[in-house]
Each structure stands twice: as C-alpha cells, then as structure tokens.
Design an enzyme around this catalytic site. Structure first.
Site, PDB file in Angstrom:
ATOM      1  N   ARG A   1     -12.725  -8.961   0.916  1.00 15.58           N
ATOM      2  CA  ARG A   1     -12.402  -8.941   2.340  1.00 15.58           C
ATOM      3  C   ARG A   1     -13.667  -9.051   3.204  1.00 15.58           C
ATOM      4  NH1 ARG A   1      -7.017  -6.779   3.541  1.00 15.58           N
ATOM      5  NH2 ARG A   1      -5.896  -7.190   1.625  1.00 15.58           N
TER       6      ARG A   1
ATOM      7  N   ARG B   1       0.871  -1.192   0.000  1.00 16.48           N
ATOM      8  CA  ARG B   1       0.000   0.000   0.000  1.00 16.48           C
ATOM      9  C   ARG B   1       0.897   1.227   0.000  1.00 16.48           C
ATOM     10  NH1 ARG B   1      -3.417  -2.493   4.936  1.00 16.48           N
ATOM     11  NH2 ARG B   1      -4.612  -4.019   3.728  1.00 16.48           N
TER      12      ARG B   1
ATOM     13  N   ARG C   1     -10.659   3.571   5.396  1.00 18.45           N
ATOM     14  CA  ARG C   1      -9.201   3.442   5.332  1.00 18.45           C
ATOM     15  C   ARG C   1      -8.699   3.791   3.933  1.00 18.45           C
ATOM     16  NH1 ARG C   1      -6.493  -2.163   7.115  1.00 18.45           N
ATOM     17  NH2 ARG C   1      -7.108  -2.776   5.022  1.00 18.45           N
TER      18      ARG C   1
HETATM   19  N1  LIG Z   1      -1.340 -16.594   8.151  1.00 17.85           N
HETATM   20  C1  LIG Z   1      -0.847 -15.384   8.034  1.00 17.85           C
HETATM   21  N2  LIG Z   1      -1.654 -14.347   7.905  1.00 17.85           N
HETATM   22  C2  LIG Z   1      -1.111 -13.101   7.812  1.00 17.85           C
HETATM   23  C3  LIG Z   1       0.267 -12.875   7.876  1.00 17.85           C
HETATM   24  N3  LIG Z   1       0.500 -11.548   7.769  1.00 17.85           N
HETATM   25  C4  LIG Z   1      -0.690 -10.966   7.661  1.00 17.85           C
HETATM   26  N4  LIG Z   1      -1.679 -11.891   7.690  1.00 17.85           N
HETATM   27  C5  LIG Z   1      -3.132 -11.703   7.631  1.00 17.85           C
HETATM   28  O1  LIG Z   1      -3.504 -11.450   6.307  1.00 17.85           O
HETATM   29  C6  LIG Z   1      -4.705 -10.685   6.302  1.00 17.85           C
HETATM   30  C7  LIG Z   1      -4.568  -9.553   5.319  1.00 17.85           C
HETATM   31  O2  LIG Z   1      -3.579  -8.643   5.750  1.00 17.85           O
HETATM   32  P1  LIG Z   1      -3.388  -7.261   5.005  1.00 17.85           P
HETATM   33  O3  LIG Z   1      -3.316  -7.506   3.530  1.00 17.85           O
HETATM   34  O4  LIG Z   1      -2.240  -6.550   5.616  1.00 17.85           O
HETATM   35  O5  LIG Z   1      -4.763  -6.517   5.231  1.00 17.85           O
HETATM   36  P2  LIG Z   1      -5.477  -5.874   6.518  1.00 17.85           P
HETATM   37  O6  LIG Z   1      -5.712  -6.936   7.537  1.00 17.85           O
HETATM   38  O7  LIG Z   1      -6.723  -5.364   5.951  1.00 17.85           O
HETATM   39  O8  LIG Z   1      -4.608  -4.781   7.033  1.00 17.85           O
HETATM   40  C8  LIG Z   1      -4.923 -10.268   7.747  1.00 17.85           C
HETATM   41  O9  LIG Z   1      -5.901 -11.131   8.306  1.00 17.85           O
HETATM   42  C9  LIG Z   1      -3.600 -10.494   8.412  1.00 17.85           C
HETATM   43  O10 LIG Z   1      -3.766 -10.813   9.783  1.00 17.85           O
HETATM   44  C10 LIG Z   1       1.113 -14.024   8.035  1.00 17.85           C
HETATM   45  O11 LIG Z   1       2.325 -13.950   8.114  1.00 17.85           O
HETATM   46  N5  LIG Z   1       0.512 -15.222   8.106  1.00 17.85           N
HETATM   47  N1  LIG Z   2     -12.203   1.433  17.443  1.00 18.61           N
HETATM   48  C1  LIG Z   2     -12.166   2.054  16.266  1.00 18.61           C
HETATM   49  N2  LIG Z   2     -13.124   2.938  15.951  1.00 18.61           N
HETATM   50  C2  LIG Z   2     -13.111   3.572  14.754  1.00 18.61           C
HETATM   51  N3  LIG Z   2     -12.187   3.383  13.793  1.00 18.61           N
HETATM   52  C3  LIG Z   2     -11.206   2.505  14.042  1.00 18.61           C
HETATM   53  C4  LIG Z   2     -11.129   1.785  15.288  1.00 18.61           C
HETATM   54  N4  LIG Z   2     -10.054   0.980  15.260  1.00 18.61           N
HETATM   55  C5  LIG Z   2      -9.454   1.177  14.053  1.00 18.61           C
HETATM   56  N5  LIG Z   2     -10.145   2.084  13.329  1.00 18.61           N
HETATM   57  C6  LIG Z   2      -9.850   2.546  11.937  1.00 18.61           C
HETATM   58  O1  LIG Z   2     -10.285   1.476  11.075  1.00 18.61           O
HETATM   59  C7  LIG Z   2      -9.417   1.365   9.967  1.00 18.61           C
HETATM   60  C8  LIG Z   2      -8.877  -0.062   9.893  1.00 18.61           C
HETATM   61  O2  LIG Z   2      -7.969  -0.287  10.970  1.00 18.61           O
HETATM   62  P1  LIG Z   2      -6.661  -1.147  10.805  1.00 18.61           P
HETATM   63  O3  LIG Z   2      -5.901  -1.033  12.077  1.00 18.61           O
HETATM   64  O4  LIG Z   2      -5.966  -0.784   9.554  1.00 18.61           O
HETATM   65  O5  LIG Z   2      -7.318  -2.602  10.652  1.00 18.61           O
HETATM   66  P2  LIG Z   2      -6.674  -4.028  10.359  1.00 18.61           P
HETATM   67  O6  LIG Z   2      -5.220  -3.939  10.638  1.00 18.61           O
HETATM   68  O7  LIG Z   2      -7.402  -4.948  11.299  1.00 18.61           O
HETATM   69  O8  LIG Z   2      -6.997  -4.333   8.942  1.00 18.61           O
HETATM   70  C9  LIG Z   2      -8.323   2.409  10.132  1.00 18.61           C
HETATM   71  O9  LIG Z   2      -8.625   3.511   9.328  1.00 18.61           O
HETATM   72  C10 LIG Z   2      -8.386   2.739  11.628  1.00 18.61           C
HETATM   73  O10 LIG Z   2      -7.987   4.063  11.868  1.00 18.61           O
END
Ligand SMILES: Nc1nc2c(ncn2[C@@H]2O[C@H](COP(=O)(O)OP(=O)(O)O)[C@@H](O)[C@H]2O)c(=O)[nH]1
Ligand SMILES: Nc1ncnc2c1ncn2[C@@H]1O[C@H](COP(=O)(O)OP(=O)(O)O)[C@@H](O)[C@H]1O
Length: 405
Positions: free
Chosen positions: A300, A196, A289
C-alpha cells in the site's frame, strides 16, 4: 384469429416478409399508443398485450413483456434485413410492469411512462443511440440498449473521494454520513479482498471472488472497476442506484483509476482527492490502524507514491484536501460540498409523490411532455429541460407536476 389485432401500415412491397414474422406470435395483440409513428415505417407488426412499438429509422423497438421474468422485455425489428434482434440490455431494467406509453426523444432514447404507477417509479428511459450505447455496441459487437430510471428532483451530484490507503477517506466519509444521515448514502463496492475484522458484507463492501466478479464485469454490471493492491474492486450500477432510490446523494470511495473511469461516465460527480500531510504520517496511520499485515502495508505504501503523484497532478480532481487536523479537514470538505451551516433536517428532500392514471397518452411540446389521463381533467407535465445523466446510471434533473383538478 379472434382477438388478433394488427398494427397496420401502408402496404409497401416489403410487407410480405414482415407479415410472416408478425404471424409467429400467439398471444392476443394490442394496439400500441404510437400507432401513428409506426404507420410511417410501412410495417405490419403484431404486438402482444402490453407491448408498444417505437420506430427509429429502419428499426422498430418493441418494448413490453417486462412482467414476464424470462423475457428480456425489448426486441428490435430491423426493416432493412427483415429480422428480429434481441439486443444486449444494460442498466437496471424496471421491475415488472404492464401498461405503459412511449414517446421518442431526440432519436437516441425512448421515454417510457408506466401507467397505474407511483410518480417516483413511473419514468424510464430506454437509450438506443446515446454515446454510452454506441460505446457498448463496439464492445459487445451486438445491438445494445440501456435502461435508465428517471429521477424527479434535482438530485445533488455524487461525490467521489480518492486518496492513498490510510489517509482518512473512510473516517471523513463516516463523519459526513453521521452528521447528515438523510442526505448521504454510501456506494457499497464489490471487492475480492478478504473482509477485515469489523467489516460487514453488504455494508462496507460486497465481498466476492474473482471469477464471479469477472463474469459480472463481462455482463456489464459495473460502472467502473480496477485492480488495486492486488485485488479487484468495482462500483456496480446497482450500488449507485440504491442510493439514488433512497433520494440520497451518493458517496464513492474509489481509487484514482476508478475516479478516471467515473469522470468519463454520465455520473457528473464532484471529485475530491485526500492527501496526507506527509508520507511518514501516512505510514504511521496505516500501521496504527492495524488492519493489514506488514507485507500488505508495504504494498500500500509503494502504491501510495504513484497515487499521490496522479492525484495531485492529473487535473482529474476538482479539489485536493490535506488531511492534517481531522476536524479542520472535515470542515473544508463540508465547505466544498456547500454544507457549512446547513442542518440535515432542512436539507431533507421533499418531493411529493402522486399516482399516475390507469390509462395515459403522451405528447411533446418543446422540452415538456404532457401526460394526459383518459379519465380525469388532471394533466401531468414532465419537464425535461434540466435533464442530465443517463445510462448506465439514473437520468436526473427531471421535474414532474400536475395541473388542473
Ligand atoms: N476503482 C475502485 N476502487 C475502489 C473501490 N472500492 C474501494 N476502492 C479503493 O480501493 C483501495 C483499497 O481499499 P481498501 O482495501 O478498503 O483499503 P483502505 O483504502 O486502506 O481502507 C482504496 O483506494 C479504495 O478507494 C471501487 O469500487 N472501485
Ligand atoms: N487527520 C487524522 N489525523 C490522525 N489520524 C487520522 C486522521 N484521519 C484518519 N486518521 C486515522 O488513520 C487511520 C486510517 O484512516 P481511514 O479512514 O481508515 O483511511 P482510508 O479509508 O483512507 O484508508 C485510522 O485509524 C483513522 O482513525
């Protein structure tokens, strides 16, 4: 033959074939510390400089040559077949070292203490018959051994955080890392998804491509991996070890499949699942986001349904937290991790590092290993009574101290 020394053993009938093999080496030989143990195997092996031999049943594990990067550092002599075997070696092996002593523990792992080393890099285990090694032998259909570094101090359990995309996992992890910078380290996963805009290679993820990652998976580089939202994600053994090396507690942000794999590993983590207050709120956060295309958001959200079902009902997670109000959820997370009221300064690990001698010998009394130095009165004790973990990760919970002068 000049310098050529042999470790000599009772001349059994099988000696001849073994002797032939022993003669193949050219380098000056060295008498291993565990001469006594090797004697009982009735063998006659020549060892190179800085090699040691440890006998377990019919097999003699020769460890050494680790200073030579082209060498695998471990070879096994099988007395019943009369053959040398080069095993598949898993785990992160120690960086180049020369002198070391070994002692056998429970017939399933060899303890290796490096001479002339710092105490925080002196303890290594070569697992030869643990559950992990047995599982890998079936997978690779070869001999397998696995390295595991010994970690002094009662390292806190790693934390696995899972939950659907957009629930706030990354936000909560960032808050923990910011408030407790010296306590936590993030396990940087590998992924085949595109970075990203604000993501940095090596910080948020190791961005890679599918064919490279598949090769690395085959080579046993990953503690776990899974296909998530159409991409591969995985935690390398190294990602977790780098954090342990820095003396920090590891946080893993992985999906439910990954959490299940880690549950079956030696990592002994605490498993936390983060839920949204509602599905509508999850969708709102994911859109706000602004990091995914509409198509990716739809994928997703579809996956979120089954992730939420699994997370809440599988019994896989020790704790389920609803991320409604961010601050309130963060406070609950800290409570789970016993961090409420603690400051980072008081939590900083204080493990004293000292030097190990140039020469040492090992003996074992119950759960304690006595490390005797050739030259001084100092005696170093390694207490294994709280030992836990193991390959493909670290062996933790060790205690090492000096007595005498
Ligand atoms: N099994 C596994 N899942 C992962 C790993 N790293 C990230 N993930 C999972 O992959 C999913 C997608 O992650 P990401 O593309 O960063 O998207 P986000 O969760 O929306 O921020 C999330 O559920 C993460 O927890 C890994 O090393 N192993
Ligand atoms: N408790 C909350 N209330 C409102 N917005 C939140 C909260 N926790 C996270 N966010 C927002 O939601 C979005 C997704 O959070 P993020 O931490 O990137 O999620 P994930 O890592 O689980 O994919 C971000 O823009 C974050 O700022």
């Amino acid at each position: 033959m000049g310098l050529m020394n042999y470790i000599k053993f009772c001349p059994f009938s099988g000696l001849k074939s073994v002797e032939n093999i022993a003669l193949m080496g050219e380098a000056p030989a060295f008498i291993a510390d565990d001469l006594q143990t090797s004697f009982s195997n009735g063998l006659h092996l020549k060892l190179n400089e800085f090699e040691t031999a440890t006998v377990i049943g019919n097999k003699t594990y020769v460890i050494g040559g680790i200073s030579d990067p082209t060498s695998t550092g471990v070879r096994i002599f099988n007395k019943s077949t009369g053959n040398w075997v080069i095993p598949t070696i898993l785990g992160t092996k120690p960086k180049a070292f020369k002198g070391h002593s070994t002692i056998l523990l429970n017939k399933d792992r060899i303890l290796i203490i490096k001479t002339n080393s710092k105490s925080n890099d002196s303890i290594w285990f070569l697992e030869v018959d643990t559950q992990f090694v047995e599982d890998q032998k079936k997978k690779f259909e070869t001999e397998v051994v696995a390295w595991s570094k010994g970690v002094v101090g009662d390292a806190e359990r790693p934390i696995v955080i899972s939950g659907p995309s957009g629930v706030g996992k990354g936000t909560l992890i960032n808050m923990l890392m910011k408030e407790f910078p010296s306590m936590f380290g993030f396990s940087v996963s590998h992924t085949t998804r595109a970075p990203r805009e604000k993501e940095e290679n090596g910080v948020h993820y190791h961005f890679t491509n599918r064919s490279v990652m598949e090769e690395e998976i085959k080579a046993g580089k990953f503690l776990e991996f899974a296909a998530v939202h159409g991409n591969l994600y995985g935690t390398s053994v190294e990602a977790v070890e780098v954090v342990a090396d820095a003396g920090k507690r590891c946080i893993l942000d992985i999906d439910v499949q990954g959490a299940r794999s880690v549950r079956g590993s030696s990592l002994e983590a605490i498993f936390v699942f983060i839920c949204p207050p509602s599905f509508e709120e999850l969708e709102k956060r994911l859109r706000a986001r602004g990091t995914e295309t509409e198509e990716q958001i739809q994928k997703r959200l579809r996956n979120a349904k089954s992730e939420l079902e699994q997370g809440k009902s599988s019994g896989l997670f020790d704790h389920v937290l609803v991320n409604d109000d961010l601050e309130a959820c963060y406070e609950r997370l800290k409570k789970i991790l016993d961090l409420d009221g603690s400051s980072d300064a008081t939590l900083k690990a204080q493990t004293k590092v000292f030097d190990l001698p140039m020469e040492l010998s090992l003996s074992k009394i119950n759960e304690k290993i006595l490390i005797n130095s050739g030259n001084d009165d100092r005696r170093i004790v390694l207490d294994l009574s709280s030992m836990k973990g193991g390959a493909p990760g670290r062996t933790r919970g060790l205690c090492m101290y000096t007595t005498g002068n």
